[in-house]
Design an enzyme around this catalytic site. Structure first.
Site, PDB file in Angstrom:
ATOM      1  N   ARG A  18      29.009 -28.344 -31.348  1.00 37.19           N
ATOM      2  CA  ARG A  18      28.591 -28.830 -30.034  1.00 37.19           C
ATOM      3  C   ARG A  18      29.479 -27.898 -28.908  1.00 37.19           C
ATOM      4  NH1 ARG A  18      29.692 -34.879 -28.411  1.00 37.19           N
ATOM      5  NH2 ARG A  18      31.842 -34.160 -28.276  1.00 37.19           N
ATOM      6  N   ASN A  48      28.295 -43.510 -28.796  1.00 37.81           N
ATOM      7  CA  ASN A  48      29.620 -44.044 -28.272  1.00 37.81           C
ATOM      8  C   ASN A  48      29.415 -44.017 -26.867  1.00 37.81           C
ATOM      9  OD1 ASN A  48      30.505 -43.789 -30.795  1.00 37.81           O
ATOM     10  ND2 ASN A  48      31.431 -41.779 -30.471  1.00 37.81           N
ATOM     11  N   ASP A  49      28.883 -42.852 -26.199  1.00 42.79           N
ATOM     12  CA  ASP A  49      28.836 -42.679 -25.088  1.00 42.79           C
ATOM     13  C   ASP A  49      27.348 -43.611 -24.374  1.00 42.79           C
ATOM     14  OD1 ASP A  49      30.899 -41.317 -23.728  1.00 42.79           O
ATOM     15  OD2 ASP A  49      30.170 -39.620 -24.965  1.00 42.79           O
ATOM     16  N   HIS A 101      51.234 -41.755 -37.490  1.00 43.08           N
ATOM     17  CA  HIS A 101      51.174 -41.079 -38.589  1.00 43.08           C
ATOM     18  C   HIS A 101      51.140 -41.714 -39.782  1.00 43.08           C
ATOM     19  CE1 HIS A 101      50.944 -36.853 -37.766  1.00 43.08           C
ATOM     20  NE2 HIS A 101      52.153 -36.719 -37.021  1.00 43.08           N
ATOM     21  N   CYS A 114      25.187 -39.848 -34.371  1.00 39.01           N
ATOM     22  CA  CYS A 114      26.237 -39.166 -34.726  1.00 39.01           C
ATOM     23  C   CYS A 114      27.663 -39.862 -34.035  1.00 39.01           C
ATOM     24  CB  CYS A 114      26.569 -37.550 -34.319  1.00 39.01           C
ATOM     25  SG  CYS A 114      26.360 -37.273 -32.703  1.00 39.01           S
ATOM     26  N   ARG A 138      34.476 -47.045 -22.811  1.00 36.58           N
ATOM     27  CA  ARG A 138      34.740 -46.956 -24.129  1.00 36.58           C
ATOM     28  C   ARG A 138      36.227 -46.939 -24.572  1.00 36.58           C
ATOM     29  NH1 ARG A 138      32.390 -41.025 -25.952  1.00 36.58           N
ATOM     30  NH2 ARG A 138      33.843 -41.084 -27.873  1.00 36.58           N
ATOM     31  N   GLU A 162      22.925 -39.239 -25.132  1.00 36.22           N
ATOM     32  CA  GLU A 162      24.162 -40.135 -24.910  1.00 36.22           C
ATOM     33  C   GLU A 162      24.080 -40.952 -23.509  1.00 36.22           C
ATOM     34  OE1 GLU A 162      27.673 -37.879 -26.038  1.00 36.22           O
ATOM     35  OE2 GLU A 162      27.057 -36.165 -24.866  1.00 36.22           O
TER      36      GLU A 162
END
Ligand code: PEP
Ligand code: MG
Length: 613
Positions: free
Chosen positions: A368, A496-497, A225, A544, A507, A473
């Site tokens: 999604r 990312n994937d 945080h 994205c 990842r 992906e």
């Protein structure tokens, strides 16, 4: 901060520029907030332990109960004051800090914590010991559950934050019981750099970014945080600096680089001059970024680039509005499932989607459907018996669309909620982890069936069926993107994937961090292929994954043919600034050079050498 002001403040607060070259000392930590700062250190020392020495009370049970109630009331009063203070801070900061202060106040109300303290008081314990033990026990339980459920990534970080919240609220109540004063920053000179062993989230909330030049701590991590708040406040910060308090004395001049995580103690006059230039440039950059929101995202050469935001939690919505993003390019719906005890039904999902779509007005929301699997694990699905706890290799198992097609009821419920929300504004629907066209065909069949059923029942949906798109992906999807585009209404490249599956590097694993690099020519070529295939098929396409918000990669992606990006809301202004300053021809040239390269380091050099207008 959990700390007392150390004594013996140094005499010389402004030694900058006076040191002999070579006397400076360099420290490193985790960069948390961007930006540079130079100023005198304001050192706060270690927090005295609040572990009570006396456990058995000599007072009556009623007296200890009364002491506890009074300390709780004082704590609530302080938290309310803090809440009033943050109301004056920027909106994005309120979004980060507000919910945390509410959590603290809820903990002090009727809660597991309160029950646990009260039963200890009934057993004759002092209020200090009861609070200490109860909060420590709850914090330990959170960590034990993290280990037992083998949580990783964001889920593990959330459990650790929760544990920290229990300890923090315990500390506050104990301080109020012991009448220990809280540290005040009121005597901190303007423009000083706060140096502490640990900075508690509630203390970070007290920081006035106009007065504190930077924050440096020995403890802390990038997902806590405190880090989130310092980022939201826009304060240059470096956490987890080993040996910080051994090397920094009160009043010493520091140069803090919030980008690289370096701290120069006692900078030479050369370092000081350079730091001053960086500080001025950073201040100007922030001013310019603030103005970006209302400006268009057209390139210097005239091409229009669409910049949208990714959304993982509804709490991010105000940030999206502030960022100037032209819609949501990726709404990850996993948040509805990951921490839920039971599966969210259609009504629950509808309420959330409808609220988001309404807030976005005429800007589109791309929702999604559930992407369960890989490092995203959901308790609700395990409890519902849909998936097991263990899978030998979850990233390669029944993930994303595979799971939804095995459990069409899950997909039907989600489609129905999304289609109903489409009555509130423009929506697009996205399928995760597609590898073959038959998955799109099967999902579309269900999609259209659900739409027909809603229509038959007279339930309001959008005027036309929202576009159904596909995440690209996996290498399989990337290399057959042209074929998939014939079945999909749009494509979204999940880098990312795509990077993970192309390079066979997890990842979420720090062990293969060096191998997980989206600049690998294999990944870049695949992205280029997808963009070209989509262009030939006249199929809208966007990027994205995290690279979409990486300023270094924007010219390359544009040069490869990308016109639409979706990224973390906080990156939209910076990316817009880049887009407005570059020309399409330069980007094309860069992309051509990069595609001809096979060496990752050379690709990095080409990107770094690109002139941003
Ligand atoms: C991606 O894989 O790049 C992506 C956007 O999806 P997620 O990060 O949610 O897996
Ligand atoms: Mg993905």
């Amino acid at each position: 901060m959990n700390a007392q002001r150390s004594s013996g403040r140094g005499e010389d607060l402004a030694r900058s520029g006076m040191d002999e070259p070579g006397s400076e000392h360099l420290l490193h930590g985790e960069p948390i907030g961007a930006g540079f700062a130079i100023g005198p250190a304001f050192v706060v020392g270690e927090d005295p332990s609040l572990e009570p020495e006396v456990r058995v009370s000599r007072l009556t049970r009623e007296q200890e109960h009364a002491r506890f109630s009074e300390a709780v009331e004082r704590s609530i009063g302080q938290l309310k004051k803090l809440q009033n203070r943050i109301a004056r801070l920027p909106e994005e900061t309120q979004v980060e800090i507000g919910p945390m202060l509410e959590v603290y106040q809820r903990m002090l109300g009727p809660s597991r914590l309160q029950n646990s303290v009260v039963s200890r008081l009934d057993d004759g314990m002092t209020a200090e010991a009861a609070v200490y033990e109860a909060t420590a026990e709850l914090a330990d339980l959170m960590l034990a559950s993290r280990d037992e459920r083998q949580l990783v990534g964001e889920d593990a970080a959330a459990a650790e934050r929760r544990a920290g919240e229990f300890r923090e609220i315990g500390r506050r109540v104990i301080r109020n019981l012991m009448r220990e004063s809280f540290l005040s920053l009121s005597n901190m000179p303007d423009g000083a750099i706060l140096v502490a062993h640990t900075l508690r989230p509630a203390d970070a909330a007290l920081i006035d970014p106009a007065r504190v030049a930077a924050v440096v701590t020995e403890d802390g991590g990038s997902t806590g945080h405190t880090a989130i708040m310092l980022r939201a406040l826009g304060v240059p910060a470096v956490l987890a600096v080993e040996g910080l308090l051994d090397h920094v004395t009160d009043g010493a001049t520091l140069v803090v680089d919030g980008y690289s995580g370096s701290i120069t103690v006692g900078p030479s006059s050369r370092t000081t001059r350079q730091a001053r230039r960086q500080v001025a440039a950073y201040a100007q950059e922030r001013q310019e970024l603030g103005r970006m929101r209302r400006l268009s995202s057209r390139m210097a050469s005239g091409e229009k680039i669409s910049l949208q935001a990714n959304l993982e939690l509804p709490a991010e919505l105000p940030l999206i509005a502030q960022s100037g993003a032209a819609g949501i390019g990726l709404l990850r719906t996993e948040f509805l499932f990951i921490n839920a005890e039971t599966l969210p039904d259609e009504a629950t999902q509808y309420d959330i989607y409808a609220a988001i779509v309404s807030t976005m007005g005429s800007d589109p929301t791309t929702i999604r459907v559930l992407d369960w699997g890989g490092e995203k694990q959901g308790e609700a699905l395990i409890r519902a018996g849909i998936v097991g706890r263990d899978s030998i290799n979850p990233a390669l198992g029944v993930r994303g669309i595979r799971l939804l097609l095995e459990h069409p009821d899950l997909l039907e419920t989600q489609f129905a909620a999304i289609l109903r929300a489409a009555a509130k504004g423009p929506v697009r629907v996205l399928l995760p982890m597609v590898t073959v066209a038959s998955e799109i065909v099967a999902a579309r069949e269900i999609y259209e069936r659900v739409a027909r059923r809603l229509k038959r029942k007279g339930i309001e949906t959008g005027e036309s069926l929202p576009p159904l798109g596909v995440m690209v992906e996996t290498p399989a999807a990337a290399l057959t993107a042209g074929h998939l585009a014939q079945y999909a209404d749009f494509l979204a490249i999940g880098s990312n994937d795509l990077t993970m599956y192309t390079l066979a590097a997890d990842r979420a694993s720090s062990e293969v961090l060096a191998l997980y690099n989206p600049l690998h020519p294999a990944v870049l070529r695949m992205i280029g292929e997808v963009l070209s295939a989509a262009f030939l098929e006249r199929c809208p396409v966007s990027v994205c994954g995290e690279i979409a918000g990486n300023p270094r990669l924007i010219p390359l992606l544009i040069g490869l043919g990308c016109r639409s990006f979706s990224m973390s809301a906080s990156m939209v202004p910076r990316v817009k600034q880049i887009v407005r300053n570059i020309s399409y021809n330069d980007c094309r040239l860069l992309a051509r050079r990069v595609l001809a390269e096979t060496d990752i380091r050379e690709i990095g050099r080409l990107l770094d050498g690109f002139q941003h207008g």
